[in-house]
Design a protein around this motif. Structure first.
Motif, mmCIF file in Angstrom:
data_model
loop_
_atom_site.group_PDB
_atom_site.id
_atom_site.type_symbol
_atom_site.label_atom_id
_atom_site.label_comp_id
_atom_site.label_asym_id
_atom_site.label_seq_id
_atom_site.Cartn_x
_atom_site.Cartn_y
_atom_site.Cartn_z
ATOM 1 N N ASN A 37 1.366 -0.903 -0.079
ATOM 2 C CA ASN A 37 0.086 0.041 -0.430
ATOM 3 C C ASN A 37 0.817 1.138 -0.023
ATOM 4 O O ASN A 37 0.062 2.739 0.209
ATOM 5 N N GLN A 38 2.047 1.030 -0.490
ATOM 6 C CA GLN A 38 2.603 2.473 -0.879
ATOM 7 C C GLN A 38 3.391 2.570 -1.969
ATOM 8 O O GLN A 38 3.386 1.739 -2.456
ATOM 9 N N ILE A 39 3.480 3.639 -2.718
ATOM 10 C CA ILE A 39 4.065 3.876 -3.793
ATOM 11 C C ILE A 39 5.610 4.025 -3.641
ATOM 12 O O ILE A 39 6.112 4.440 -3.116
ATOM 13 N N TYR A 40 6.765 3.266 -4.752
ATOM 14 C CA TYR A 40 7.770 3.184 -4.798
ATOM 15 C C TYR A 40 8.141 3.710 -5.877
ATOM 16 O O TYR A 40 7.405 3.279 -7.100
ATOM 17 N N VAL A 41 9.344 4.496 -6.692
ATOM 18 C CA VAL A 41 9.969 4.343 -8.011
ATOM 19 C C VAL A 41 10.522 3.496 -8.268
ATOM 20 O O VAL A 41 11.356 2.515 -7.059
ATOM 21 N N ASN A 42 10.366 2.767 -9.137
ATOM 22 C CA ASN A 42 10.238 1.343 -10.337
ATOM 23 C C ASN A 42 12.004 1.477 -10.658
ATOM 24 O O ASN A 42 12.194 2.833 -11.239
ATOM 25 N N SER A 43 13.380 1.217 -10.216
ATOM 26 C CA SER A 43 14.576 1.712 -10.344
ATOM 27 C C SER A 43 14.328 1.210 -11.342
ATOM 28 O O SER A 43 15.858 0.541 -12.535
ATOM 29 N N TRP A 44 14.505 -0.695 -11.694
ATOM 30 C CA TRP A 44 14.013 -1.115 -13.087
ATOM 31 C C TRP A 44 13.640 -0.106 -14.424
ATOM 32 O O TRP A 44 12.547 0.810 -14.475
ATOM 33 N N THR A 45 15.043 -0.661 -14.993
ATOM 34 C CA THR A 45 14.495 0.517 -16.825
ATOM 35 C C THR A 45 15.302 -0.692 -17.536
ATOM 36 O O THR A 45 15.707 -1.877 -17.722
#
Length: 397
Positions: A37-45
């Motif tokens: 239930n928390q938002i994260y920035v995805n470090s995968w590209t």
């Protein structure tokens, strides 16, 4: 605001500003992901290679050379392609064995895959994978985060005993499932991270990794047994700075992996040889005990005596002179004939109640135990000689 404020304050307070708790690595996900239930920035590209239909000729030529057995080569290429096409899935670990041959160019594969994944691959030691590294290696495990492939350059730096004792740790880390671990970086905050890497392990020793016979986590492939010319390797390493990484990526991206089983490793000849070369002493002793035992049934006392004799036959001097601990391991491997009872199936001999276990035909003897057929067990134990079966020679006739 009635008064001027810092730009960063205005940015953070603006309703259109998107907020995230932290960074998290999740291959195949969008630029932001939700977790608990928390938002994260995805470090995968996704790797940003140019589109090309050109074959990676140098790479494929090297695969033909480095993996001379066609079935193993095809399996390895499927293994690579499946990971490129399914970055969030994990596959079994791969061990490449060049038995006592050095300088064949396997390190080039690791460098090429680092270029193909554009920095989303890294290195570790086998000691780190089994939790036996230095204090720094055990404390800091950020080598496990944000990786598609994890390379181990030499697997012989771990003893057989260390690997057997730590096999469960190793097995969990290279498992085909994705799970979260606590990442403790040398610099930064401890965080929870999911691991996605596939392990590619290189060794020059066929007995480098001690594998149990029922292992389901590792594939073992044989490598070339001779080296190439200096010009050959110069061409290989020059290709790293050209368009070969893009060619490799796009070729693997297009490769048909329909039907490839990424969770079950093949039973290659190289793997069977590695299992045989690194068998646990207990496995060898149990095989020997089955050969020398006069009967299918033994007691704990007989187990100790048989272990001592088997150790003498196999030249395990340390075990021969102190068989107790090894005999206990062997006794535990012989499953109880009465699993629901703490003391198993026991018979009375010379006013002593002795537990019996089967070294052969376990199902047959378990059914006999269910019938409480003590006479059958006594008759079987009588097959041991009087000198050997101390305390078991005076059964009532």
């Amino acid at each position: 605001h009635e008064k001027p404020v810092f730009l960063k304050s205005a940015f953070m307070e603006h309703p259109a500003t998107r907020r995230a708790t932290a960074f998290k690595y999740r291959p195949g996900g969008g630029e932001t992901i939700e977790h608990h239930n928390q938002i994260y920035v995805n470090s995968w590209t996704e790797p940003l290679h140019e589109e090309t239909d050109l074959l990676p000729e140098i790479f494929l030529k090297h695969m033909d050379y480095i993996l001379p057995i066609a079935s193993e080569r095809e399996c390895f290429l499927h293994w690579l392609a499946y990971k490129i096409q399914h970055p969030a899935s994990r596959s079994y670990a791969v061990v490449m064995v060049a038995d006592n041959v050095f300088g064949t160019g396997r390190s080039w594969i690791a460098i090429m895959l680092e270029r193909v994944t554009q920095g989303q691959s890294g290195k570790a030691t086998l000691k780190q994978l089994i939790g036996k590294g230095t204090s720094a290696e055990q404390n800091y495990n950020d080598w496990s985060a944000g990786r598609q492939f994890l390379f181990v350059n030499e697997a012989k730096d771990v003893s057989k005993d260390d690997f057997y004792r730590s096999y469960e740790t190793f097995k969990d880390l290279v498992d085909t499932s994705t799970y979260s671990i606590r990442i403790n970086p040398k610099f930064g905050h401890i965080r929870e991270e999911e691991i996605y890497w596939n392990a590619l392990i290189f060794t020059n020793h066929v007995d480098a990794i001690s594998l149990p016979a029922n292992d389901r986590r590792i594939a073992v492939f044989s490598n070339a047994n001779e080296t190439k010319s200096t010009d050959y390797y110069a061409q290989l390493f020059n290709a790293l700075d050209g368009d070969e990484p893009a060619r490799v990526y796009q070729w693997l991206k297009r490769r048909d992996v329909t039907g490839f089983n990424h969770t079950t490793p093949p039973k290659s000849t190289a793997k069977l040889k590695m299992i045989e070369m690194t068998r646990d002493a207990v496995d060898e002793l149990m095989d020997c005990i089955r050969e020398i035992s006069a009967s299918d049934i033994i007691t704990h006392e007989l187990c100790i005596q048989l272990t001592e004799t088997a150790a003498r036959n196999l030249a395990y001097d340390g075990i021969e002179h102190s068989p107790g601990a090894t005999a206990r391991r062997i006794w535990k491997r012989l499953d109880s004939l009465r699993p629901g009872e703490p003391n198993g199936f026991r018979i009375k001999v010379n006013n002593k109640r002795l537990e019996c276990r089967a070294i052969n035909f376990h199902t047959y003897w378990q059914k006999a135990a269910e019938r409480k057929d003590s006479d059958l067990f006594k008759k079987e134990l009588e097959k041991h000689t009087k000198d050997f079966a101390v305390g078991l020679s005076s059964f009532p006739r």
